[in-house]
Each structure stands twice: as C-alpha cells, then as structure tokens.
Design a protein around this motif. Structure first.
Motif, PDB file in Angstrom:
ATOM      1  N   GLY A 673       0.767  -1.162   0.116  1.00  0.00           N
ATOM      2  CA  GLY A 673       0.018   0.042  -0.037  1.00  0.00           C
ATOM      3  C   GLY A 673       0.909   1.317  -0.019  1.00  0.00           C
ATOM      4  N   ASN A 674       0.356   2.344   0.501  1.00  0.00           N
ATOM      5  CA  ASN A 674       0.713   3.681   0.479  1.00  0.00           C
ATOM      6  C   ASN A 674       0.907   4.163   1.864  1.00  0.00           C
ATOM      7  OD1 ASN A 674       1.375   6.505   0.203  1.00  0.00           O
ATOM      8  ND2 ASN A 674       0.271   6.798  -1.707  1.00  0.00           N
ATOM      9  N   SER A 677      -1.787   6.776   2.835  1.00  0.00           N
ATOM     10  CA  SER A 677      -2.971   6.664   2.707  1.00  0.00           C
ATOM     11  C   SER A 677      -3.248   5.179   3.499  1.00  0.00           C
ATOM     12  CB  SER A 677      -3.576   6.704   1.436  1.00  0.00           C
ATOM     13  OG  SER A 677      -2.661   5.810   0.591  1.00  0.00           O
ATOM     14  N   SER A 678      -3.148   4.226   2.647  1.00  0.00           N
ATOM     15  CA  SER A 678      -3.752   2.902   3.159  1.00  0.00           C
ATOM     16  C   SER A 678      -2.716   1.785   3.068  1.00  0.00           C
ATOM     17  CB  SER A 678      -5.024   2.477   2.410  1.00  0.00           C
ATOM     18  OG  SER A 678      -4.907   2.410   1.316  1.00  0.00           O
ATOM     19  N   PHE A 679      -2.634   0.683   4.022  1.00  0.00           N
ATOM     20  CA  PHE A 679      -1.558  -0.005   3.822  1.00  0.00           C
ATOM     21  C   PHE A 679      -1.890  -1.280   4.625  1.00  0.00           C
ATOM     22  CE2 PHE A 679      -0.007   2.687   6.968  1.00  0.00           C
ATOM     23  CZ  PHE A 679       0.294   2.076   8.058  1.00  0.00           C
ATOM     24  N   ILE A 680      -1.071  -2.332   4.326  1.00  0.00           N
ATOM     25  CA  ILE A 680      -0.759  -3.368   5.299  1.00  0.00           C
ATOM     26  C   ILE A 680       0.580  -3.873   5.399  1.00  0.00           C
ATOM     27  CG2 ILE A 680      -1.477  -5.639   5.693  1.00  0.00           C
ATOM     28  CD1 ILE A 680      -3.980  -5.588   3.920  1.00  0.00           C
ATOM     29  N   ILE A 689      -2.553  -2.331  10.109  1.00  0.00           N
ATOM     30  CA  ILE A 689      -3.520  -2.181   8.938  1.00  0.00           C
ATOM     31  C   ILE A 689      -3.966  -0.918   9.151  1.00  0.00           C
ATOM     32  CG2 ILE A 689      -5.605  -2.695   7.755  1.00  0.00           C
ATOM     33  CD1 ILE A 689      -5.206  -5.500   8.814  1.00  0.00           C
ATOM     34  N   SER A 690      -3.827   0.047   7.874  1.00  0.00           N
ATOM     35  CA  SER A 690      -4.328   1.430   7.949  1.00  0.00           C
ATOM     36  C   SER A 690      -5.214   1.744   6.661  1.00  0.00           C
ATOM     37  CB  SER A 690      -3.299   2.364   8.012  1.00  0.00           C
ATOM     38  OG  SER A 690      -3.873   3.687   8.066  1.00  0.00           O
ATOM     39  N   SER A 691      -6.326   2.350   6.760  1.00  0.00           N
ATOM     40  CA  SER A 691      -7.243   2.856   5.597  1.00  0.00           C
ATOM     41  C   SER A 691      -8.102   4.038   6.273  1.00  0.00           C
ATOM     42  CB  SER A 691      -8.098   1.822   5.021  1.00  0.00           C
ATOM     43  OG  SER A 691      -9.037   1.584   5.911  1.00  0.00           O
ATOM     44  N   SER A 692      -8.836   4.505   5.162  1.00  0.00           N
ATOM     45  CA  SER A 692      -9.904   5.678   5.670  1.00  0.00           C
ATOM     46  C   SER A 692     -10.740   5.216   6.522  1.00  0.00           C
ATOM     47  CB  SER A 692     -10.423   6.092   4.460  1.00  0.00           C
ATOM     48  OG  SER A 692     -11.012   5.291   3.790  1.00  0.00           O
ATOM     49  N   ARG A 693     -11.321   3.841   6.771  1.00  0.00           N
ATOM     50  CA  ARG A 693     -12.353   3.505   7.447  1.00  0.00           C
ATOM     51  C   ARG A 693     -11.849   2.588   8.514  1.00  0.00           C
ATOM     52  NH1 ARG A 693     -17.112   5.567   5.281  1.00  0.00           N
ATOM     53  NH2 ARG A 693     -18.482   3.632   6.241  1.00  0.00           N
ATOM     54  N   VAL A 695      -8.248   1.069  10.745  1.00  0.00           N
ATOM     55  CA  VAL A 695      -7.249   0.932  11.345  1.00  0.00           C
ATOM     56  C   VAL A 695      -6.855   0.136  12.444  1.00  0.00           C
ATOM     57  CG1 VAL A 695      -5.330   2.345  12.334  1.00  0.00           C
ATOM     58  CG2 VAL A 695      -6.827   3.416  10.774  1.00  0.00           C
TER      59      VAL A 695
END
Length: 976
Positions: A673-674, A677-680, A689-693, A695
């Motif tokens: 990922g990025n 912004s979002s990644f694993i 894990i991170s994303s807009s909705r 974490v």
C-alpha cells in the motif's frame, strides 16, 4: 570560385638548339602520361625527364595556350608518382576556349642526340617539345585524382534517435488541382501563373501536368499532335507564379523541327509534390558518424564521390562500406551541423519563428546604434520572404543603414583560402531619392575587414568583408538566384550580413555554400553516416575515406581515422511480426544473467542457474505453459499453467502458481500500500493495517467506522466515540426548521451530513437556540446519548429561546388532520444525560440521573384519540379544514387547516376579535393561492392582505387591538 590567372610567357617564340618532335619525348622529357583531351577541371600530364640527357638542376619551363593564343593556367604540383614522374596540372574553366590548345615545354639538355650541347647553348633552355591537345570544357574530367596533401578527416560519434516522418493527412505525395494555370515566358524561362489557387514552397520540384492546354500559341503552319504539357517546377517565385524546367513543345510528322509554344490560356491542371514531413523522435537510438573533410580540393582532377568504410578493432575482416556520397555544395548556415535532422539553410524563411530564432536586425546612423531593424516574414510579393524595415531611419544619408544578420550562435565554419558563394532572391523598391541598394557582407574571424571600406569606417562596428551589392535602376525590381562568389582569408567562423543602404528590400531563399565550378571540388564537406554497431562494450572503430572521380576511378591517396571509441546505438526491434527464435540471454557471460526462452507450448523468463523450487538455488522464474522440463514445483508437480517464483530459500520466497492453485509468500517483513493513505504491513510479529475507514495499530488498537460482529464479541470495555458541541462547531451538527405548529426546532445530525463526525454520544457545551425536534443517527436502531454540560447563570443577550438544552415531544396524532397547538418541551438538566432508545425521538426516551435510569416523563402520550379530548384543557381539539373562500366572523378554533388543491382560498378575518387572540393557519395541500384578508381596514403587519402559494406554508397571528392590528408571530413559507 576564385580562378587562377595565367601569365603569358611566349615560349613558342623562344629559339632553342633542338626541337623534339616525338610523341612522348623519350630522350628528353619522357612524357609518361598525356591526356587525349583537356576537359573541365584540373587535367594532368606526367613527365619524368631523362636522367642523363637533361641537365640536373636545369630549368624546366612550360606554357599552355588556348585556341586563341591565350594562356591557360598550369602548375607543377607537389607530388611524385611511383615511377618518379612529376605531375603538371592544367586548369580548364567553363569559359576556356574550346578547340586545340598548344603545350610547349622548354628545358636545358646536357646531351642532345648523344653529343654534348655546344657551349653557346649551355646555361639556357636549348630543347623544346610541343604538342597540341583538343579542349572541351563541357566534358567531365577523367584525370587521376592527386592530392598534394591528403585531406584532413575528423570523425565524431553522434547518438541520436531514429526520426519518423509524419505527413499531413498521412499522405507523403499529394496532388493539388485547385484553380487553373496559364503558361507564359518569364525572362526567357517557362512559367505558370495560378488563378483561384495558391503555390506553396512544398510544391517546388513538384510535377505539374496540363492535359489539355487551352489556346496554345503561337500555332505552327503545319499540323502537330496536341499533347499534354508536363514539367517539374524549378522555383516558386510567389504564391501565384512558378518557374518551370521544361518548355511546352510539340512534334509533327511534317517537320523535323520541334515546335515550341510560348503561351496558353488558363487551363485545368494537376500538381503532384512531396509534402514536407514533421519529424517525430522514436525510442530507437542510433549511432551516426559526423565526418568533416577539410582540404578536399585535389591538385588534379575532380572528386565526384566519397566512400566511407568502417572496421571494428575487435573483428577480423575487411572494411565495410557505410556510405557512398556524391559530393555537392555544402550549406554553411544550418541550425546545427551535429543535428540528425536534414540540413536546411536558415535562410529559408518558412515562418516568423525561423527569422526570430536565427536572425537579428540592427540599424546604424553613423556611430550611433539605433533601435533594431524589424525583420518580418511575408509572402506578399515573394515566396517565404523576410522584409527588412525600420521606423526610426529613412536611409537618406550615406551613413544610415539597416542590417539583417545571422546571430553569432549560428556562425558558419570557413577554411582559409577557400571558395564560397552566397545566393539569394530579392525584391528592391526605391522609396527615396537614391536607388534601392542592398550590400552583402561576411563578418567574423575568417574574413579580412578592409579598413578602406566606407562602412567599416563610418560605424561603431565594422561590418566585415564586402562581397557584392544589388541595385535597382528603376522603382521596383526582382532578382532571382543572385549569386556572389568570395574567398575566406583565414580558417575560423563568420556570419552573413544583408545591409540595406537605401530603399525597401525583401529577401528570400538565402544560401551560403562551398563554391566549385564544373570539374572543381569544394574544399570542405560534411557527412552524416549511420553506423551499425554490432558490438558495444569497449568498442573501437576505424574509418577509411576513399575519393573517386566521375568515372568511378579511385584516388591512390586514402584517408584513415583509427581507434575511435564508439558507443553505438541501442538494440531496437519494431514491426508487427518481429520474432526472436530460441533463447535470448541478457548477461555478461553465458553463465549468469537472464534468459528468455520460447519453446513449443511454453515460454518463460528466468535467472540463469535457477532450476526450480526444489533445486534450492536462489533465482526467479516467470512462466506460462510447460517450463523447466524435468523440474518440479514444491509439491512435486511439473511446472505448468501460469506462475511466478522469486526464491531465496525456504524461509524467504514469493510463489504464485495457477496449476498448484496458491499464492505463498514467506518473509519476515512485508508492506502493501501507500504509507500516506492505506496499507497493510507486518514485521517482528506485529501486524498493522491502515485505511480511511479501518485502522489496526501496531499496539493492537482497532479504529473502524462500522463493525458488524456475528456470534459473540467479548471485550473488557467498549467505548463510543463522542463529540462535544460548542459554539465553535455547532454548524457541523445542528440545523434549524419549523414545526407544523409554527415552533422553531433544532435538527441534530450525528451522521456526518453537515461535516461533523459520526457519533452517538454528544455532550453539549453551549445553549441550544431551539429545542431538538429531530435526530439523524449514523445507523439504524441505535441508542443516542445526549449530555448537557452547560448551565447558564443568565442567558446571552442574543438568546431568545428556551433555556439550556431541550427536547420536543413530537408524537404523531391518530388523526392526520389534527395537530397540537404547541408541542411539549422537556429540558435536559445540566449534568444529566438523555438516552434515546430508537432513531425516532417521538418514541420512549430514558433520563439517566444520579446513576439510575428512569422513564422520561412526557406529561402526555402519543396514543390518545382525538375524540376523547373534549375540554379546552385537552391537548387535542377538532381542527376545521377549509377548502373554499369564506368569511370568518369570529374565531372558533385556535388553528385552521386550509386545502387549496382544487381552488384558491380567500379568508376574510374578523375586524375586531378579542385582544390577545392567537390563531394559526396552515396549508395541508395544493399550490393554489391562499389569501388572508382582514375585514375593514385592519392590517396584518401593516399590509391589507397576505398571500402564499407554498404547499406547506403556515402563519400564526396575534390580534393586538385597533391600534396595533394583527401581528405575525411565526410564518413558514413565502408570504407576500
């Protein structure tokens, strides 16, 4: 070119002791080679001289006289042939008189006819040999090419891209037939003029065809066969006139003569020509040799062709021909000599940008330098011309001039004592008292600046070397292909200057080239040759240049340039059906690197040495079909399907296989990922894990916008996200609206609609302007927690609503035509929390105080039937519905419902009801007009009528008495 002038010696009249009449003078001069005729250029004859009969150190004299007895230039060249012969060159120019010429040779002999020369004939010429030779200056020279000094050849590599040619309309050759043309003679040259069309510069060298010329003249006095007229275009004079190469002629069986027409009227035509392409760079880089040959002028003969050969130092073999070029005049002023684009003179003005890029204007008034001359592209009177003008000079005085010159960045290279020429087209117009005059100068390190030249004295800047001028004897005159020859004094650089001394001038088609008469070789040329480099690393090339005459005879003198480091272009394969069969190795040896293999039913790419997963050797394999015959996957299966293996060891690899139906990644660390912004990611036993909705932090904390747990979810503590609403962020959560009763209410958005966060726990740290009527939650069937942490001692000055934080009891009546006069309001005491058990606030709510939960007392319930309430203290009352115009003599209800679905409704109100009466009117349907008209002159807020068409409008009125009339308390919708 500058010609060599001969001085008459009169050798034919000198008396000698002995005249040798033999054909080749074997006893004295020993002529070893003699031409059968003298032709254009530098001819030669060779003589060796008798070693004993001629006096050693004696004087040799010779002279060539043409048919008219005029001397022809000749000289001994600095060259000795293999047989020890000396070479004498005889120069034949285009204007040398044809016919027999006479060659006379004089020398001093020591012995004549075996006897010593008498004393009185010793110490002076005493033997003569004479021979006549025919001269034809119109025939090509066939003499041997001999250089006094081998030409200076330099080679450098240019790496450039392959240029693709793009043609307008995708057509390289186009046919133009717009309009008609007439044929006429222009200063003795056949020409055509177009009507209804336009000639462009691209059409030069095109082929014009007139199938049926109209009214050709003059007519012959015998019958001729009418034929189509076909000719190539020699030159475009302007957008309407073009010069042609061929006259219009016709043949007849009644005459051996060829009849020539001089005119025909406007006739249909077709003109086929090649368009100028646009060059587009490709991905294919290529290696070119940029070859410059200086000192190319031979002592005898003319170099017609040059052949260039290369030889690779790392290859045993012969020389390979890379170019065979016919020598032509070399353009001196081009955008870049090292460019791979075709050489094109910067004096061809196809656009204003050409002028702006390569030329600059100047103007001089004596020693003053004024505003630059204006250089403007034009096609008005001459094709692709440059107009030289100025707004600050009228050129009345001799020391006032305008100058158009090539910028110094684009100076040309000139060789010392070499011949050049400048040619141009021009139109001059006399505008004052002096005839229009244009002078041509060359300036730079290659040219001697004559100090006696007037312009070199009059201006602050010396103009350079004057090579010619053009003058207009009348008002306007056109000059085509005006040519001036000149020589450079030194080796160096120079630029061209066009000096307007008087009048107005437009110039075009300017060329400065090497100059050579027929049979004479220019002293300089440059060649660009593609070099096919078969080997690139540590590569060195040798170059060989051979010189040929017009008959293809090679000079004995050859130029070599050796041991040049050569990079070479890239390896480029294009085309729709290009194919490499077998295997391709990308490596520095055959044991390491990358192999690309293509076999029947299989194709794969692998690192050399990798033999599959079970081999235990690091590497990679990308395959499709059957790969690595005899090797198996980690499951023991043959390689098949589609897959990718990146293998280091059993603890570190990436493996994807369709035949094994798996993707298997073994690694200690990974990241997908990025990071912004979002990644694993995972490492050291920690997953993130991170994303807009959603974490999942490295500490094990989970943040999610929605979570759906099925089965049993166990947690020590579950904490809701909460938000505190204050005066600073209230607009992100609260909006306002009007209830059917006319009361103002707050709407609480907890779903992010207004830009706030999605929450179900709210703490109010401000006073609400209106009680809460509606709540929009972030999900279905949620409990909402509202906490009041704000307790005013006194309200703010702008506050005009209920105190603190409150809720409306918005229950639904059993009869839709019945609404309360006002909804009940329940405050939330400071420090208390209200729990709303459902999305709809009108359902049960619970009040949590002091750690205990009790029912929120509404004071009334929502299921009371309207017909059970009959007293005035009852909350419900029967509400009249009005759907037609009427007069209300007295108010019998505090609220009236008005239906305008079928027609407009006008209500006349009582003129003098009881003071303090409050009445509400609400539309329940229709968009027709609803008009309130008080009786008499009683106004509503000063207006005699109030009107609305809004379907859900409402208005609440208070009668204040005769002095104040009706006052509007609340209004919803638009009223006029």
């Amino acid at each position: 070119m500058k010609r060599k002038e001969a001085v008459y010696k009169g050798l034919e009249f000198i008396d000698v002791y002995f005249t040798d009449n033999s054909a080749s003078s074997p006893d004295y001069f020993q002529i070893t080679e003699f031409p059968t005729r003298l032709t254009a250029g530098k001819n030669l004859f060779k003589l060796r001289g008798h070693p004993t009969n001629l006096k050693v150190g004696g004087v040799l004299n010779f002279e060539v006289l043409d048919y008219n007895g005029n001397p022809i230039y000749s000289q001994v060249i600095d060259y000795v042939d293999e047989d020890k012969s000396r070479v004498i060159a005889i120069y034949i120019y285009a204007d040398t008189s044809p016919g027999d010429c006479t060659l006379t040779i004089l020398a001093e002999a020591a012995t004549i006819n075996g006897l010593p020369v008498p004393t009185e004939w010793q110490g002076r010429p005493n033997v003569k040999w004479t021979r006549t030779i025919p001269v034809n200056p119109n025939v090509s020279n066939v003499s041997e090419i001999i250089f006094e000094q081998t030409p200076d050849v330099s080679v450098q590599e240019i790496i450039g891209v392959q240029l693709d040619r793009i043609y307008s309309g995708s057509n390289q050759f186009v046919t133009y037939s717009t309009g008609t043309v007439k044929y006429f003679s222009y200063n003795g040259t056949p020409a055509i003029e177009i009507q209804g069309g336009t000639f462009t510069s691209d059409m030069s060298s095109g082929t014009v065809t007139v199938n049926t010329p109209t009214n050709p003249t003059p007519l012959p006095n015998y019958a001729v066969s009418t034929t189509a007229y076909v000719s190539t275009i020699k030159k475009i004079l302007n957008p309407t006139v073009a010069l042609l190469d061929t006259e219009y002629t016709a043949l007849s069986s009644q005459s051996i003569s060829i009849h020539t027409y001089t005119n025909f009227d406007y006739s249909p035509f077709s003109l086929t020509y090649e368009q100028t392409p646009t060059y587009v760079e490709t991905e294919n880089s290529q290696s070119f040799a940029f070859i410059e040959i200086k000192g190319l002028e031979p002592a005898t003969r003319d170099v017609s062709r040059v052949k260039v050969f290369t030889n690779n130092n790392g290859t045993v073999g012969t020389w390979e021909l890379i170019n065979d070029i016919e020598l032509e005049e070399t353009e001196l002023f081009v955008p870049s000599t090292s460019s791979l684009y075709p050489d094109k003179s910067i004096g061809i003005f196809t656009s204003q940008s050409i002028i702006n890029t390569y030329w600059e204007g100047k103007s001089y008034n004596g020693i003053q330098t004024l505003a630059p001359a204006t250089l403007t592209w034009t096609t008005a009177s001459i094709e692709n011309g440059m107009l030289i003008t100025s707004s600050s000079l009228n050129l009345d005085a001799n020391d006032q001039v305008l100058v158009a010159q090539i910028k110094s960045n684009y100076a040309g290279v000139f060789l010392a004592s070499s011949s050049y020429k400048v040619s141009l087209d021009a139109i001059g117009t006399t505008t004052g008292t002096n005839p229009a005059k244009l002078s041509i100068y060359l300036s730079g390190s290659s040219f001697y600046q004559d100090p006696t030249d007037f312009f070199n004295q009059a201006f602050s800047t010396k103009l350079g070397k004057r090579v010619g001028e053009i003058s207009v004897p009348g008002i306007t005159q056109r000059f085509d292909d005006k040519t001036f020859s000149f020589e450079s004094e030194y080796s160096g650089t120079g630029v061209l200057l066009l000096v307007v001394e008087s009048g107005q001038w437009t110039v075009s088609d300017i060329h400065v080239t090497s100059d050579n008469d027929a049979g004479y070789t220019p002293n300089y040329t440059r060649i660009k040759s593609y070099v096919n480099t078969t080997h690139k690393i540590d590569n060195q090339l040798n170059f060989k240049v051979e010189y040929y005459n017009v008959n293809g005879e090679k000079s004995k003198q050859i130029s070599y340039v050796n041991n040049l480091d050569w990079e070479g272009g890239n390896r480029y394969i294009d085309g729709d059906y290009s194919m490499l069969t077998g295997s391709l190795y990308v490596a520095d040896s055959l044991n390491s690197g990358v192999a690309i293999s293509g076999y029947p039913n299989s194709g794969f790419i692998r690192s050399l040495g990798y033999e599959g997963y079970t081999s235990g050797f690091p590497g990679f394999l990308l395959w499709s079909g059957s790969a690595l015959p005899g090797q198996t996957t980690k499951y023991g299966n043959p390689y098949a399907g589609v897959g990718l293996e990146l293998y280091a060891n059993t603890s570190s690899y990436f493996r994807y296989s369709t035949s094994d139906n798996e993707i298997d990644i073994r690694t200690d660390k990974f990241f997908f990922g990025n990071p912004s912004s979002s990644f694993i990611s995972g490492s050291n036993g920690i997953l993130s894990i991170s994303s807009s909705r959603f974490v999942l932090s490295t500490q094990g904390d989970v943040t999610a916008s929605n979570a759906d747990f099925r089965g049993t979810a166990i947690a020590d503590i579950i904490t809701d996200r909460s938000v505190t609403i204050s005066v600073f962020n209230s607009s992100s959560y609260i909006s306002y609206y009007t209830l059917p009763t006319g009361q103002q209410a707050s709407r609480l958005y907890l779903d992010g609609t207004l830009g706030g966060e999605k929450v179900r726990r709210v703490t109010f740290y401000c006073d609400l302007k209106h009680p809460i009527g509606k709540i929009t939650t972030p999900g279905q069937k949620l409990e909402v927690f509202l906490t009041n942490q704000y307790d005013f001692v006194s309200p703010p000055p702008s506050y005009n609503g209920p105190y603190d934080v409150s809720l409306y009891n918005l229950f639904t009546p059993s009869d839709p035509n019945l609404i309360p006069g006002a909804y009940d309001i329940k405050p939330i005491p400071a420090g208390d929390t209200v729990v709303i058990t459902n999305v709809d606030i009108t359902t049960d709510a619970k009040l949590q105080t002091g750690g205990s939960i009790t029912l929120f007392d509404h004071n009334f319930t929502s299921n009371v039937a309207a017909n059970t309430l009959t007293t005035s203290q009852s909350f419900y009352a029967t509400i009249p519905v009005i759907n037609s115009t009427r007069t209300i003599t007295s108010f019998t209800s505090s609220i009236y419902l008005v239906d305008t679905t079928s027609a407009s409704v006008t209500l006349t109100l009582p003129g003098f009801p009881n003071i303090g009466t409050v009445v509400t009117f609400k539309k329940i349907g229709g968009t027709n007009s609803f008009i309130l008209n008080p009786a008499g002159t009683v106004p509503i807020d000063g207006a005699l009528t109030k009107t609305t068409t809004d379907a859900s409008a409402s208005i609440q009125l208070l009668y204040q008495g005769a002095t104040y009339d009706y006052l509007i308390l609340n209004a919803y919708g638009t009223w006029t």
